[in-house]
Enzyme design. Structure first.
Site, PDB file in Angstrom:
ATOM      1  CD  GLU A 153      31.940 -52.216   6.126  1.00 16.25           C
ATOM      2  OE1 GLU A 153      31.056 -51.464   5.688  1.00 16.25           O
ATOM      3  OE2 GLU A 153      32.657 -53.102   5.477  1.00 16.25           O
ATOM      4  CE  LYS A 179      28.196 -48.682  -1.054  1.00 20.52           C
ATOM      5  NZ  LYS A 179      28.266 -49.648  -2.385  1.00 20.52           N
ATOM      6  CE  LYS A 234      31.687 -61.327  -1.296  1.00 26.65           C
ATOM      7  NZ  LYS A 234      31.557 -60.251  -0.409  1.00 26.65           N
ATOM      8  CG  ASP A 286      36.164 -49.159   0.288  1.00 23.54           C
ATOM      9  OD1 ASP A 286      35.323 -47.964   0.651  1.00 23.54           O
ATOM     10  OD2 ASP A 286      35.712 -50.148   0.263  1.00 23.54           O
ATOM     11  CG  ASP A 338      32.231 -49.403 -10.247  1.00 17.31           C
ATOM     12  OD1 ASP A 338      32.747 -48.789  -9.244  1.00 17.31           O
ATOM     13  OD2 ASP A 338      31.563 -50.268 -10.263  1.00 17.31           O
TER      14      ASP A 338
HETATM   15  N1  PSU Z   1      32.805 -56.248  -0.041  1.00 18.58           N
HETATM   16  C1  PSU Z   1      32.105 -57.216   0.632  1.00 18.58           C
HETATM   17  N2  PSU Z   1      31.348 -56.945   1.339  1.00 18.58           N
HETATM   18  C2  PSU Z   1      30.896 -55.557   1.804  1.00 18.58           C
HETATM   19  C3  PSU Z   1      31.360 -54.531   1.008  1.00 18.58           C
HETATM   20  C4  PSU Z   1      32.266 -54.892   0.060  1.00 18.58           C
HETATM   21  O1  PSU Z   1      32.900 -58.158   0.494  1.00 18.58           O
HETATM   22  O2  PSU Z   1      29.858 -55.143   2.543  1.00 18.58           O
HETATM   23  C5  PSU Z   1      30.909 -53.070   1.234  1.00 18.58           C
HETATM   24  C6  PSU Z   1      31.795 -52.241   2.203  1.00 18.58           C
HETATM   25  O3  PSU Z   1      31.106 -51.547   3.045  1.00 18.58           O
HETATM   26  C7  PSU Z   1      32.820 -51.584   1.206  1.00 18.58           C
HETATM   27  C8  PSU Z   1      31.520 -51.426   0.101  1.00 18.58           C
HETATM   28  O4  PSU Z   1      33.404 -50.540   1.822  1.00 18.58           O
HETATM   29  O5  PSU Z   1      30.888 -52.454   0.020  1.00 18.58           O
HETATM   30  C9  PSU Z   1      32.090 -50.854  -1.100  1.00 18.58           C
HETATM   31  O6  PSU Z   1      31.341 -50.277  -2.042  1.00 18.58           O
HETATM   32  P1  PSU Z   1      31.625 -49.742  -3.382  1.00 18.58           P
HETATM   33  O7  PSU Z   1      32.275 -50.785  -4.187  1.00 18.58           O
HETATM   34  O8  PSU Z   1      30.244 -49.012  -3.807  1.00 18.58           O
HETATM   35  O9  PSU Z   1      32.731 -48.646  -3.049  1.00 18.58           O
HETATM   36 MN    MN Z   2      31.685 -48.244  -7.205  1.00 20.79          MN
END
Ligand code: PSU
Ligand code: MN
Length: 314
Positions: free
Chosen positions: A29, A90, A163, A146, A142
């Site tokens: 990615e 993003k 995380k 994914d 939220d």
């Molecule tokens: N978690 C990490 N590092 C990252 C991401 C998530 O530890 O770089 C990035 C990935 O690209 C993941 C995205 O798909 O953040 C998720 O964003 P959101 O929570 O806005 O869906």
């Molecule tokens: Mn989100």
């Protein structure tokens, strides 16, 4: 062009040839590059990950959207662009058609990378950590796109867990409800990104890339659509102390709250805040865990392509 290549896709020659020959390919990615790590560590890590995948016998395919084209297999200069241009968006599932229609450029999240990998017929994907259910989601709603992508798109995602900025328990519950297998690689505890253990048990621990590949192959041959999470803990020598990480994460979450950060900005904000608050220690751990995932992902892609070769012959 590979058999199932979509009209919008722009594939590198190397990836096209590998797919045509049934060779192992690993998708990577780009949001981790543009929004997950600072420059120049981001581009150095991306290059290191690509060479690890090659050393282990697979072809790396970093994925992004460039000038409206979903691109599979970035060149050196394309990678530099994604890593250094500040206006790279993003791009998650809902952003993808908008960016393509507007001939824009963007870095793909786990969700958007899965979509493009599946269009290109790539089944194995390596990242750092997946998005998940955020803490306080009962109020904010939220939940990363994914997770719903994992429910529907046929790609296996190798990660070091999620995380602790997230609610890991709720993330695992969501994945269970959506029918997404979570396979521990040599572990029966879900890893927590910077540390090897989250405290949440897994039902399935598998000891080899071949055993992982066999589950993927079986799932998809059963006609069961959807992804799989392969959870690969950070190597012990690079793990951070959970106590340190937890303190830093609470501060980062408070900061995000005070600044009223919402929507797709939340995860990038927290990631960069954590790097600043740990004086770069979290970044070093992040780099190492991604490299470790690249090793396993390449081996998994090799094992999986051995199984599909047999299908082809029979
Ligand atoms: N978690 C990490 N590092 C990252 C991401 C998530 O530890 O770089 C990035 C990935 O690209 C993941 C995205 O798909 O953040 C998720 O964003 P959101 O929570 O806005 O869906
Ligand atoms: Mn989100």
């Amino acid at each position: 062009m590979a058999r199932s290549a979509n009209e919008f896709l722009q594939m590198s020659r190397e990836v096209t040839a590998a797919l045509a020959d049934g060779l192992p390919v690993v998708a990577l990615e780009s949001t981790i590059i543009s929004h997950g790590m600072p420059y120049p560590e981001n581009v150095e890590t991306a290059q290191r990950v690509e060479s690890i995948v090659r050393e282990r016998g697979a072809v790396p395919a970093t994925i992004a959207i460039l000038d409206g084209r979903p691109t599979v297999g970035l060149s050196e200069s394309q990678l530099q662009r994604v890593a250094s241009e500040p206006d790279v968006a993003k791009v998650s599932r809902r952003d993808l058609p908008v960016v393509v229609a507007n001939r824009g450029s963007g870095a793909t999240t786990v969700a958007a990378t899965m979509i493009i990998a599946a269009l290109a017929d790539i089944r194995i994907f390596v990242t750092g950590g997946i998005g998940g259910v955020h803490r306080g989601a009962h109020k904010t709603f939220d939940i990363s796109a994914d997770l719903s992508e994992l429910a529907r798109t046929n790609v296996a995602v190798v990660c070091a867990g999620a995380k602790a900025i997230l609610d890991i328990g709720l993330t695992l519950e969501f994945l269970e409800t959506q029918g997404v297998p979570v396979l521990g690689y040599c572990t029966d505890v879900f890893p927590a990104f910077y540390s090897r253990q989250s405290g949440f048990k897994l039902d399935v621990a598998l000891p080899s890339p071949e055993k992982l590949a066999s589950v993927l192959h079986t799932k998809w041959r059963l006609g069961m659509d959807g992804g799989v999470v392969v959870a690969n803990p950070i190597p012990a020598q690079h793990a951070l102390e959970p106590e340190t990480v937890n303190g830093v994460i609470s501060t980062a979450l408070d900061d995000a709250n005070n600044k009223k950060i919402t929507g797709k900005a939340v995860t990038p904000y927290l990631l960069s805040r954590i790097v600043a608050l740990t004086g770069g220690a979290s970044l070093r751990a992040n780099v190492e865990l991604v490299c470790n995932n690249a090793r396993l992902g390449a081996e998994l892609a090799v094992a999986y392509s051995n199984l599909t070769k047999t299908d082809f012959k029979s």
